[in-house]
Write an enzyme that holds these catalytic residues in place. Structure first.
Site, PDB file in Angstrom:
ATOM      1  N   HIS A  18       0.816  -1.213   0.000  1.00 12.35           N
ATOM      2  CA  HIS A  18       0.000   0.000   0.000  1.00 12.35           C
ATOM      3  C   HIS A  18       0.850   1.265   0.000  1.00 12.35           C
ATOM      4  O   HIS A  18       0.427   2.293  -0.537  1.00 12.35           O
ATOM      5  CB  HIS A  18      -0.979  -0.037   1.185  1.00 12.35           C
ATOM      6  CG  HIS A  18      -1.949  -1.178   1.079  1.00 12.35           C
ATOM      7  ND1 HIS A  18      -2.571  -1.752   2.151  1.00 12.35           N
ATOM      8  CD2 HIS A  18      -2.392  -1.875  -0.021  1.00 12.35           C
ATOM      9  CE1 HIS A  18      -3.358  -2.745   1.738  1.00 12.35           C
ATOM     10  NE2 HIS A  18      -3.256  -2.834   0.426  1.00 12.35           N
ATOM     11  N   ASP A 145     -13.716 -11.850 -13.150  1.00 11.76           N
ATOM     12  CA  ASP A 145     -12.467 -12.509 -12.776  1.00 11.76           C
ATOM     13  C   ASP A 145     -11.307 -11.541 -13.057  1.00 11.76           C
ATOM     14  O   ASP A 145     -11.230 -10.947 -14.135  1.00 11.76           O
ATOM     15  CB  ASP A 145     -12.339 -13.777 -13.630  1.00 11.76           C
ATOM     16  CG  ASP A 145     -11.018 -14.464 -13.391  1.00 11.76           C
ATOM     17  OD1 ASP A 145     -10.999 -15.407 -12.586  1.00 11.76           O
ATOM     18  OD2 ASP A 145     -10.015 -14.063 -13.995  1.00 11.76           O
ATOM     19  N   ASP A 166      -2.966  -8.572  -7.356  1.00 12.48           N
ATOM     20  CA  ASP A 166      -2.653  -9.018  -5.989  1.00 12.48           C
ATOM     21  C   ASP A 166      -3.451 -10.287  -5.671  1.00 12.48           C
ATOM     22  O   ASP A 166      -4.346 -10.272  -4.818  1.00 12.48           O
ATOM     23  CB  ASP A 166      -3.010  -7.861  -5.026  1.00 12.48           C
ATOM     24  CG  ASP A 166      -2.705  -8.182  -3.583  1.00 12.48           C
ATOM     25  OD1 ASP A 166      -1.868  -9.063  -3.322  1.00 12.48           O
ATOM     26  OD2 ASP A 166      -3.314  -7.539  -2.703  1.00 12.48           O
TER      27      ASP A 166
HETATM   28  C1  LIG Z   1      -4.783 -10.665  -1.428  1.00 15.86           C
HETATM   29  S1  LIG Z   1      -6.486 -10.354  -1.459  1.00 15.86           S
HETATM   30  C2  LIG Z   1      -6.596  -8.715  -2.052  1.00 15.86           C
HETATM   31  C3  LIG Z   1      -6.120  -7.652  -1.142  1.00 15.86           C
HETATM   32  C4  LIG Z   1      -6.239  -6.248  -1.683  1.00 15.86           C
HETATM   33  N1  LIG Z   1      -5.648  -6.132  -3.017  1.00 15.86           N
HETATM   34  C5  LIG Z   1      -5.598  -5.256  -0.767  1.00 15.86           C
HETATM   35  O1  LIG Z   1      -4.408  -4.963  -0.935  1.00 15.86           O
HETATM   36  O2  LIG Z   1      -6.275  -4.747   0.126  1.00 15.86           O
HETATM   37  C6  LIG Z   1      -7.015 -11.261  -2.868  1.00 15.86           C
HETATM   38  C7  LIG Z   1      -8.498 -11.151  -3.154  1.00 15.86           C
HETATM   39  O3  LIG Z   1      -8.718 -11.681  -4.469  1.00 15.86           O
HETATM   40  C8  LIG Z   1      -9.975 -12.330  -4.490  1.00 15.86           C
HETATM   41  N2  LIG Z   1      -9.930 -13.232  -5.655  1.00 15.86           N
HETATM   42  C9  LIG Z   1      -9.507 -14.511  -5.731  1.00 15.86           C
HETATM   43  N3  LIG Z   1      -9.511 -14.943  -7.006  1.00 15.86           N
HETATM   44  C10 LIG Z   1      -9.952 -13.899  -7.764  1.00 15.86           C
HETATM   45  C11 LIG Z   1     -10.142 -13.710  -9.159  1.00 15.86           C
HETATM   46  N4  LIG Z   1      -9.879 -14.695 -10.032  1.00 15.86           N
HETATM   47  N5  LIG Z   1     -10.571 -12.511  -9.588  1.00 15.86           N
HETATM   48  C12 LIG Z   1     -10.831 -11.506  -8.714  1.00 15.86           C
HETATM   49  N6  LIG Z   1     -10.672 -11.624  -7.375  1.00 15.86           N
HETATM   50  C13 LIG Z   1     -10.232 -12.801  -6.910  1.00 15.86           C
HETATM   51  C14 LIG Z   1     -10.066 -13.003  -3.144  1.00 15.86           C
HETATM   52  O4  LIG Z   1     -11.408 -13.253  -2.792  1.00 15.86           O
HETATM   53  C15 LIG Z   1      -9.388 -11.951  -2.248  1.00 15.86           C
HETATM   54  O5  LIG Z   1     -10.359 -11.099  -1.673  1.00 15.86           O
END
Ligand SMILES: C[S@@+](CC[C@H](N)C(=O)[O-])C[C@H]1O[C@@H](n2cnc3c(N)ncnc32)[C@H](O)[C@@H]1O
Length: 283
Positions: A18, A145, A166
């Site tokens: 961040h 996705d 991420d």
């Molecule tokens: C590491 S966390 C994200 C944290 C966020 N970027 C942050 O820094 O606050 C990953 C997220 O991706 C979601 N996720 C998993 N597979 C995904 C996909 N194929 N497309 C979009 N989101 C997805 C999960 O549900 C999870 O909430």
């Protein structure tokens, strides 16, 4: 799919990710032209540090908690100011009860002309995110996705901005997907700032990822890494990193300064190891 970022919100990895995001957006904000953030794996947007999940691991205490308690040199405070402002905005009553995820960090730095696209596939987490950004017309939450969004929405029409990738790294082959996604996004948007976060756990997978990115020959690719344990174990997150394509020219020096100051606070051994360098410099 059972990854829940709430267990890890505000930990050392979030701080690194961040702060990088906030530094990039602070730099882009120096010019009036609109930017767009595309956050492919957005998470819930806002986390309760007193909630059951955050409390169960307590990871935030050696992350955002340690940073907010520390007395830091003025030049470090200046560099942290945009990220710290986003944390303050998530805590209008003061204190440190809530932690903003990447969507709210970005939104706190957005100006009226800027736009933000957040992808989240898990319905409950997506509903929480929609609630966290509710009423802000600059932000759009999609069920798309994230890997597909990387093809569908890059490049954005503003032609300025940041892509943050991420993923949860729960599935095999995630490093390969990340490398492929970055390489093809860069082929479509050569001027975009592309950021990818990765865990340092299985060092061979990390090395293969770095090699693949280097082999692709994308100019201006920076890596920013922090280890919080002196020794690596394959089943433990011993550090994390980010690859940033087309970073602002200031970012490498800024992150060296910030992470050198924060490493002793964030690291389990009170030292930490910082690596900031070019995988591929400017051509
Ligand atoms: C590491 S966390 C994200 C944290 C966020 N970027 C942050 O820094 O606050 C990953 C997220 O991706 C979601 N996720 C998993 N597979 C995904 C996909 N194929 N497309 C979009 N989101 C997805 C999960 O549900 C999870 O909430």
């Amino acid at each position: 799919m059972n990854y829940r970022h709430a267990f890890h919100a505000g930990n050392f990895a979030d701080v690194l990710k961040h702060v990088v995001l906030a530094r990039i957006l602070a730099y882009l904000g120096r010019k009036d032209g609109a930017w767009r953030v595309i956050d492919t794996h957005a998470g819930a947007g806002l986390y309760d540090l007193a909630g059951e999940e955050a409390e169960r691991t307590g990871e935030w205490r050696q992350g955002v908690g340690a940073v907010f308690e520390a007395t830091l040199a003025p030049e470090v405070e200046t560099l942290l100011a945009p990220w710290k402002a986003s944390v303050a905005a998530a805590n209008p009553q003061g204190g440190l009860r809530h932690y903003p995820g990447s969507p709210l960090v970005a939104l706190s730095l957005a100006r009226p002309q800027d736009r933000l696209l957040f992808c989240e596939t898990e319905p409950g987490i997506r509903a929480a995110l929609a609630e966290a950004v509710k009423g802000d017309a600059r932000a759009k939450v999609l069920a798309t996705d994230g890997w597909q969004a990387l093809s569908a929405y890059v490049p954005p029409k503003e032609r300025r901005g940041v892509v943050l990738v991420d993923p949860p790294f729960e599935q095999p082959g995630e490093f390969q997907r990340l490398a492929d996604g970055l390489i093809s996004a860069h082929a479509r948007w050569q001027g975009g700032v592309l950021c990818a976060w990765y865990p340092i756990k299985d060092i061979r997978a990390v090395d293969a990822f770095r090699r693949e990115i280097t082999r692709a020959g994308i100019p201006k690719t920076l890596r920013v890494e922090l280890d919080i344990y002196a020794t690596r174990q394959p089943d433990r997150l011993s550090g994390c990193g980010m690859v940033v394509v087309n970073p602002p020219f200031t970012l490498a020096d800024e992150m060296r300064t910030v992470l050198t100051a924060l490493a002793p606070l964030l690291a389990a051994d009170g030292k930490g190891r910082v690596r900031v360098g070019w995988l591929m410099p400017e051509r």
